[in-house]
Design a protein around this motif. Structure first.
Motif, PDB file in Angstrom:
ATOM      1  N   ARG A 182     -87.990  29.181  31.990  1.00  0.00           N
ATOM      2  CA  ARG A 182     -88.266  29.033  30.560  1.00  0.00           C
ATOM      3  C   ARG A 182     -89.387  28.022  30.342  1.00  0.00           C
ATOM      4  NH1 ARG A 182     -84.139  25.643  31.814  1.00  0.00           N
ATOM      5  NH2 ARG A 182     -83.918  23.689  30.676  1.00  0.00           N
ATOM      6  N   LYS A 183     -90.060  28.136  29.189  1.00  0.00           N
ATOM      7  CA  LYS A 183     -91.129  27.213  28.825  1.00  0.00           C
ATOM      8  C   LYS A 183     -90.535  25.868  28.440  1.00  0.00           C
ATOM      9  CE  LYS A 183     -93.996  30.921  26.997  1.00  0.00           C
ATOM     10  NZ  LYS A 183     -94.497  31.540  25.766  1.00  0.00           N
ATOM     11  N   GLU A 184     -91.332  24.839  28.554  1.00  0.00           N
ATOM     12  CA  GLU A 184     -90.894  23.505  28.161  1.00  0.00           C
ATOM     13  C   GLU A 184     -90.462  23.530  26.698  1.00  0.00           C
ATOM     14  OE1 GLU A 184     -92.638  18.981  27.789  1.00  0.00           O
ATOM     15  OE2 GLU A 184     -93.544  20.346  29.232  1.00  0.00           O
ATOM     16  N   GLY A 185     -89.307  22.954  26.429  1.00  0.00           N
ATOM     17  CA  GLY A 185     -88.784  22.892  25.066  1.00  0.00           C
ATOM     18  C   GLY A 185     -87.910  24.075  24.680  1.00  0.00           C
ATOM     19  N   GLU A 186     -87.856  25.119  25.523  1.00  0.00           N
ATOM     20  CA  GLU A 186     -87.012  26.270  25.218  1.00  0.00           C
ATOM     21  C   GLU A 186     -85.631  26.084  25.814  1.00  0.00           C
ATOM     22  OE1 GLU A 186     -89.912  30.165  25.004  1.00  0.00           O
ATOM     23  OE2 GLU A 186     -89.045  29.664  26.957  1.00  0.00           O
ATOM     24  N   TRP A 187     -84.633  26.628  25.146  1.00  0.00           N
ATOM     25  CA  TRP A 187     -83.285  26.756  25.725  1.00  0.00           C
ATOM     26  C   TRP A 187     -83.149  28.200  26.195  1.00  0.00           C
ATOM     27  CZ3 TRP A 187     -79.790  23.653  27.612  1.00  0.00           C
ATOM     28  CH2 TRP A 187     -78.491  24.120  27.835  1.00  0.00           C
ATOM     29  N   TRP A 188     -83.260  29.139  25.259  1.00  0.00           N
ATOM     30  CA  TRP A 188     -83.371  30.557  25.603  1.00  0.00           C
ATOM     31  C   TRP A 188     -84.824  30.793  26.021  1.00  0.00           C
ATOM     32  CZ3 TRP A 188     -80.020  34.933  24.398  1.00  0.00           C
ATOM     33  CH2 TRP A 188     -78.752  34.565  23.928  1.00  0.00           C
ATOM     34  N   ALA A 189     -85.045  31.535  27.097  1.00  0.00           N
ATOM     35  CA  ALA A 189     -86.406  31.830  27.552  1.00  0.00           C
ATOM     36  C   ALA A 189     -86.983  32.975  26.727  1.00  0.00           C
ATOM     37  CB  ALA A 189     -86.388  32.206  29.030  1.00  0.00           C
ATOM     38  N   SER A 190     -88.167  32.759  26.177  1.00  0.00           N
ATOM     39  CA  SER A 190     -88.815  33.821  25.403  1.00  0.00           C
ATOM     40  C   SER A 190     -89.280  34.929  26.340  1.00  0.00           C
ATOM     41  CB  SER A 190     -89.978  33.261  24.597  1.00  0.00           C
ATOM     42  OG  SER A 190     -90.932  32.652  25.436  1.00  0.00           O
ATOM     43  N   MET A 191     -89.312  36.135  25.810  1.00  0.00           N
ATOM     44  CA  MET A 191     -89.693  37.310  26.575  1.00  0.00           C
ATOM     45  C   MET A 191     -90.942  37.935  25.979  1.00  0.00           C
ATOM     46  SD  MET A 191     -85.877  38.960  27.001  1.00  0.00           S
ATOM     47  CE  MET A 191     -86.349  40.192  28.204  1.00  0.00           C
ATOM     48  N   GLU A 192     -91.713  38.579  26.804  1.00  0.00           N
ATOM     49  CA  GLU A 192     -92.907  39.277  26.359  1.00  0.00           C
ATOM     50  C   GLU A 192     -92.533  40.720  25.979  1.00  0.00           C
ATOM     51  OE1 GLU A 192     -97.182  40.830  28.165  1.00  0.00           O
ATOM     52  OE2 GLU A 192     -95.774  39.772  29.461  1.00  0.00           O
ATOM     53  N   GLU A 193     -92.917  41.139  24.805  1.00  0.00           N
ATOM     54  CA  GLU A 193     -92.700  42.538  24.420  1.00  0.00           C
ATOM     55  C   GLU A 193     -93.753  43.381  25.130  1.00  0.00           C
ATOM     56  OE1 GLU A 193     -91.595  44.279  20.293  1.00  0.00           O
ATOM     57  OE2 GLU A 193     -93.771  44.408  20.453  1.00  0.00           O
ATOM     58  N   VAL A 194     -93.330  44.374  25.882  1.00  0.00           N
ATOM     59  CA  VAL A 194     -94.273  45.224  26.598  1.00  0.00           C
ATOM     60  C   VAL A 194     -94.333  46.648  26.034  1.00  0.00           C
ATOM     61  CG1 VAL A 194     -94.158  43.893  28.721  1.00  0.00           C
ATOM     62  CG2 VAL A 194     -92.569  45.782  28.400  1.00  0.00           C
ATOM     63  N   PHE A 195     -93.401  46.986  25.152  1.00  0.00           N
ATOM     64  CA  PHE A 195     -93.428  48.299  24.525  1.00  0.00           C
ATOM     65  C   PHE A 195     -92.603  48.269  23.254  1.00  0.00           C
ATOM     66  CE2 PHE A 195     -91.536  52.495  23.771  1.00  0.00           C
ATOM     67  CZ  PHE A 195     -92.681  53.257  23.659  1.00  0.00           C
ATOM     68  N   HIS A 196     -93.093  48.986  22.255  1.00  0.00           N
ATOM     69  CA  HIS A 196     -92.348  49.168  21.014  1.00  0.00           C
ATOM     70  C   HIS A 196     -92.737  50.513  20.408  1.00  0.00           C
ATOM     71  CE1 HIS A 196     -90.329  48.268  17.256  1.00  0.00           C
ATOM     72  NE2 HIS A 196     -91.385  48.791  16.662  1.00  0.00           N
TER      73      HIS A 196
END
Length: 107
Positions: A91-105
């Motif tokens: 996870r990035k610094e300061g995150e608790w839940w790790a953000s995810m990259e959207e690759v399709f929508h």
């Protein structure tokens, strides 16, 4: 509207408690989530991971997340939920839940 996905691990021995908590979310917590321009919020479980999906419909995500973090009831809710979770090392610094990259929508 912006879509957000995030991931965290759940402690195996805490999964049922985590589910129970979310089956009975505190009304004030749900109210604050909505006040902070979040809608269509879901959490899924698979193989020890929790995946969160939400849609943000506001104008200032950072400001709304600061508002949520400042809410006393939300802080107490997080204090109950956090012991059930194991943050990802990636996870990035300061995150608790790790953000995810959207690759399709697809609408």
């Amino acid at each position: 509207m912006r879509r957000y996905g995030s991931v965290i691990k759940v402690k195996e021995d805490q999964l049922e408690l985590y589910k129970e908590l979310h089956d009975n979310i505190w009304p004030k917590v749900a109210e604050v989530i909505k006040e902070c321009s979040i809608q269509n919020y879901s959490i899924y479980h698979k193989d020890g991971y929790l995946f969160s999906y939400l849609e943000y419909v506001g104008d200032d995500y950072d400001k709304d997340m600061e508002k949520m973090a400042a809410d006393e009831t939300t802080q107490k809710w997080w204090a109950v939920c956090k012991p059930c979770q194991i943050p990802l090392d990636s996870r990035k610094e300061g995150e608790w839940w790790a953000s995810m990259e959207e690759v399709f929508h697809l609408d």
